[in-house]
Design a protein around this motif. Sequence first.
Motif, PDB file in Angstrom:
ATOM      1  N   LEU A   8       0.828  -1.210   0.000  1.00  0.00           N
ATOM      2  CA  LEU A   8       0.000   0.000   0.000  1.00  0.00           C
ATOM      3  C   LEU A   8       0.863   1.260   0.000  1.00  0.00           C
ATOM      4  CD1 LEU A   8      -2.730  -1.170   2.522  1.00  0.00           C
ATOM      5  CD2 LEU A   8      -3.100  -0.655   0.096  1.00  0.00           C
ATOM      6  N   ALA A   9       1.877   1.274   0.848  1.00  0.00           N
ATOM      7  CA  ALA A   9       2.776   2.437   0.899  1.00  0.00           C
ATOM      8  C   ALA A   9       3.424   2.664  -0.460  1.00  0.00           C
ATOM      9  CB  ALA A   9       3.842   2.240   1.975  1.00  0.00           C
ATOM     10  N   THR A  10       3.864   1.601  -1.108  1.00  0.00           N
ATOM     11  CA  THR A  10       4.485   1.707  -2.427  1.00  0.00           C
ATOM     12  C   THR A  10       3.515   2.293  -3.445  1.00  0.00           C
ATOM     13  OG1 THR A  10       5.909  -0.186  -1.932  1.00  0.00           O
ATOM     14  CG2 THR A  10       5.681   0.420  -4.252  1.00  0.00           C
ATOM     15  N   ALA A  11       2.285   1.816  -3.425  1.00  0.00           N
ATOM     16  CA  ALA A  11       1.286   2.326  -4.374  1.00  0.00           C
ATOM     17  C   ALA A  11       1.032   3.820  -4.164  1.00  0.00           C
ATOM     18  CB  ALA A  11      -0.013   1.540  -4.235  1.00  0.00           C
ATOM     19  N   TYR A  12       0.852   4.223  -2.916  1.00  0.00           N
ATOM     20  CA  TYR A  12       0.618   5.639  -2.632  1.00  0.00           C
ATOM     21  C   TYR A  12       1.841   6.484  -2.979  1.00  0.00           C
ATOM     22  CZ  TYR A  12      -3.845   4.800  -0.302  1.00  0.00           C
ATOM     23  OH  TYR A  12      -5.153   4.468  -0.033  1.00  0.00           O
ATOM     24  N   ILE A  13       3.011   5.997  -2.607  1.00  0.00           N
ATOM     25  CA  ILE A  13       4.242   6.745  -2.876  1.00  0.00           C
ATOM     26  C   ILE A  13       4.474   6.879  -4.381  1.00  0.00           C
ATOM     27  CG2 ILE A  13       6.764   6.608  -2.701  1.00  0.00           C
ATOM     28  CD1 ILE A  13       6.330   5.542   0.186  1.00  0.00           C
ATOM     29  N   ALA A  14       4.234   5.806  -5.126  1.00  0.00           N
ATOM     30  CA  ALA A  14       4.420   5.853  -6.582  1.00  0.00           C
ATOM     31  C   ALA A  14       3.496   6.878  -7.235  1.00  0.00           C
ATOM     32  CB  ALA A  14       4.189   4.470  -7.187  1.00  0.00           C
ATOM     33  N   ASN A  15       2.357   7.109  -6.616  1.00  0.00           N
ATOM     34  CA  ASN A  15       1.400   8.097  -7.121  1.00  0.00           C
ATOM     35  C   ASN A  15       1.576   9.468  -6.472  1.00  0.00           C
ATOM     36  OD1 ASN A  15      -0.299   6.687  -9.104  1.00  0.00           O
ATOM     37  ND2 ASN A  15      -0.618   5.296  -7.390  1.00  0.00           N
ATOM     38  N   HIS A  16       2.695   9.642  -5.769  1.00  0.00           N
ATOM     39  CA  HIS A  16       3.025  10.908  -5.101  1.00  0.00           C
ATOM     40  C   HIS A  16       1.910  11.363  -4.158  1.00  0.00           C
ATOM     41  CE1 HIS A  16       6.471  11.042  -7.720  1.00  0.00           C
ATOM     42  NE2 HIS A  16       5.665  10.836  -8.734  1.00  0.00           N
ATOM     43  N   ASP A  17       1.337  10.393  -3.470  1.00  0.00           N
ATOM     44  CA  ASP A  17       0.233  10.653  -2.550  1.00  0.00           C
ATOM     45  C   ASP A  17       0.676  10.256  -1.137  1.00  0.00           C
ATOM     46  OD1 ASP A  17      -2.207  11.097  -1.368  1.00  0.00           O
ATOM     47  OD2 ASP A  17      -3.235   9.433  -2.364  1.00  0.00           O
ATOM     48  N   THR A  18       1.560  11.071  -0.546  1.00  0.00           N
ATOM     49  CA  THR A  18       2.132  10.708   0.748  1.00  0.00           C
ATOM     50  C   THR A  18       1.556  11.497   1.921  1.00  0.00           C
ATOM     51  OG1 THR A  18       3.965  12.237   0.402  1.00  0.00           O
ATOM     52  CG2 THR A  18       4.311   9.939  -0.250  1.00  0.00           C
ATOM     53  N   ILE A  19       0.683  12.458   1.648  1.00  0.00           N
ATOM     54  CA  ILE A  19       0.064  13.210   2.743  1.00  0.00           C
ATOM     55  C   ILE A  19      -0.819  12.255   3.532  1.00  0.00           C
ATOM     56  CG2 ILE A  19      -1.427  15.163   3.352  1.00  0.00           C
ATOM     57  CD1 ILE A  19       1.206  16.003   2.014  1.00  0.00           C
ATOM     58  N   ASN A  20      -0.587  12.190   4.828  1.00  0.00           N
ATOM     59  CA  ASN A  20      -1.333  11.279   5.714  1.00  0.00           C
ATOM     60  C   ASN A  20      -1.277   9.828   5.226  1.00  0.00           C
ATOM     61  OD1 ASN A  20      -2.134  13.436   7.410  1.00  0.00           O
ATOM     62  ND2 ASN A  20      -3.763  13.925   5.965  1.00  0.00           N
ATOM     63  N   LEU A  21      -0.126   9.435   4.738  1.00  0.00           N
ATOM     64  CA  LEU A  21       0.050   8.084   4.193  1.00  0.00           C
ATOM     65  C   LEU A  21      -0.343   6.996   5.186  1.00  0.00           C
ATOM     66  CD1 LEU A  21       1.189   6.239   1.896  1.00  0.00           C
ATOM     67  CD2 LEU A  21       3.352   6.329   3.104  1.00  0.00           C
ATOM     68  N   VAL A  22       0.097   7.146   6.406  1.00  0.00           N
ATOM     69  CA  VAL A  22      -0.201   6.115   7.409  1.00  0.00           C
ATOM     70  C   VAL A  22      -1.714   6.011   7.633  1.00  0.00           C
ATOM     71  CG1 VAL A  22       0.177   5.381   9.785  1.00  0.00           C
ATOM     72  CG2 VAL A  22       2.061   6.334   8.473  1.00  0.00           C
ATOM     73  N   ASP A  23      -2.400   7.144   7.665  1.00  0.00           N
ATOM     74  CA  ASP A  23      -3.860   7.119   7.828  1.00  0.00           C
ATOM     75  C   ASP A  23      -4.543   6.372   6.689  1.00  0.00           C
ATOM     76  OD1 ASP A  23      -3.735   8.558  10.176  1.00  0.00           O
ATOM     77  OD2 ASP A  23      -4.110  10.497   9.198  1.00  0.00           O
ATOM     78  N   LYS A  24      -3.976   6.446   5.509  1.00  0.00           N
ATOM     79  CA  LYS A  24      -4.552   5.767   4.350  1.00  0.00           C
ATOM     80  C   LYS A  24      -4.317   4.256   4.407  1.00  0.00           C
ATOM     81  CE  LYS A  24      -3.930   9.848   1.542  1.00  0.00           C
ATOM     82  NZ  LYS A  24      -3.053  10.547   0.633  1.00  0.00           N
ATOM     83  N   ILE A  25      -3.202   3.882   4.988  1.00  0.00           N
ATOM     84  CA  ILE A  25      -2.836   2.467   5.056  1.00  0.00           C
ATOM     85  C   ILE A  25      -3.567   1.739   6.191  1.00  0.00           C
ATOM     86  CG2 ILE A  25      -0.910   0.890   5.584  1.00  0.00           C
ATOM     87  CD1 ILE A  25       0.950   2.906   4.255  1.00  0.00           C
ATOM     88  N   ALA A  75      11.182   6.472   4.790  1.00  0.00           N
ATOM     89  CA  ALA A  75      10.682   6.954   3.500  1.00  0.00           C
ATOM     90  C   ALA A  75       9.881   8.247   3.654  1.00  0.00           C
ATOM     91  CB  ALA A  75       9.836   5.883   2.830  1.00  0.00           C
ATOM     92  N   LEU A  76       9.189   8.385   4.775  1.00  0.00           N
ATOM     93  CA  LEU A  76       8.390   9.594   5.010  1.00  0.00           C
ATOM     94  C   LEU A  76       9.215  10.724   5.615  1.00  0.00           C
ATOM     95  CD1 LEU A  76       5.101   8.039   6.433  1.00  0.00           C
ATOM     96  CD2 LEU A  76       5.500   8.964   4.137  1.00  0.00           C
ATOM     97  N   ARG A  77      10.166  10.375   6.434  1.00  0.00           N
ATOM     98  CA  ARG A  77      10.929  11.374   7.186  1.00  0.00           C
ATOM     99  C   ARG A  77      11.970  12.092   6.332  1.00  0.00           C
ATOM    100  NH1 ARG A  77      14.095  14.330   9.165  1.00  0.00           N
ATOM    101  NH2 ARG A  77      14.583  14.718  11.347  1.00  0.00           N
ATOM    102  N   PHE A  78      12.541  11.383   5.363  1.00  0.00           N
ATOM    103  CA  PHE A  78      13.623  11.954   4.558  1.00  0.00           C
ATOM    104  C   PHE A  78      13.154  12.210   3.133  1.00  0.00           C
ATOM    105  CE2 PHE A  78      15.621   9.559   7.959  1.00  0.00           C
ATOM    106  CZ  PHE A  78      16.496  10.502   8.469  1.00  0.00           C
ATOM    107  N   ASP A  79      13.668  13.268   2.556  1.00  0.00           N
ATOM    108  CA  ASP A  79      13.261  13.589   1.195  1.00  0.00           C
ATOM    109  C   ASP A  79      14.279  13.146   0.150  1.00  0.00           C
ATOM    110  OD1 ASP A  79      15.210  15.425   1.764  1.00  0.00           O
ATOM    111  OD2 ASP A  79      14.033  17.188   1.256  1.00  0.00           O
ATOM    112  N   ASN A  80      15.327  12.443   0.594  1.00  0.00           N
ATOM    113  CA  ASN A  80      16.264  11.911  -0.388  1.00  0.00           C
ATOM    114  C   ASN A  80      16.726  10.514   0.017  1.00  0.00           C
ATOM    115  OD1 ASN A  80      19.144  12.013   0.813  1.00  0.00           O
ATOM    116  ND2 ASN A  80      18.289  14.021   1.320  1.00  0.00           N
ATOM    117  N   TYR A  81      17.043   9.764  -1.005  1.00  0.00           N
ATOM    118  CA  TYR A  81      17.424   8.357  -0.866  1.00  0.00           C
ATOM    119  C   TYR A  81      18.614   8.169   0.070  1.00  0.00           C
ATOM    120  CZ  TYR A  81      18.965   3.721  -2.425  1.00  0.00           C
ATOM    121  OH  TYR A  81      19.355   2.416  -2.467  1.00  0.00           O
ATOM    122  N   TYR A  82      19.645   8.959  -0.152  1.00  0.00           N
ATOM    123  CA  TYR A  82      20.880   8.810   0.607  1.00  0.00           C
ATOM    124  C   TYR A  82      20.629   8.915   2.112  1.00  0.00           C
ATOM    125  CZ  TYR A  82      25.686   9.515   2.138  1.00  0.00           C
ATOM    126  OH  TYR A  82      26.888   9.400   2.784  1.00  0.00           O
TER     127      TYR A  82
END
Length: 147
Positions: A8-25, A75-82
Amino acid sequence: AGALAIALATAYIANHDTINLVDKIMPHLPDSCVKHKLSKLHVLINAGASPTMSLALLGTGANVRETVPAAIYCALRFDNYYDAVLASIRAGGDTDTTAAIVGALFGAKSSLKDIDKTFFEVEDFDKLVTLDSKLYNKSSAVFFPRN
């Protein structure tokens, strides 16, 4: 619950829908330790707790109830991969699993173009490919014998 949370997190993230991600999951997850730990993410992120403290509270051990919430947190806390991968490694515990999940989530978020190219530099790459091929051939012969 862990696999479902990551899917679920992957699907939301892939669609750039991360606002309140945990609430959606959360509504889609069965009552479980994973769900309980995920419920703590909002507090940790919104309170501005340090990544070190947050990951210590979530746990980073070798079990799904810790690796999945820790990976989603990074994934939610940081805005870059590194920074996300590095935080998951520095936290200790089951670093390879957590970092791999973080990497997958960031891959869904931004694809390979945003991943620091130093992560593609693999020491002894050719040797590892040769060993991998040998292992594959050996295991496939065991599981799929040729008559």
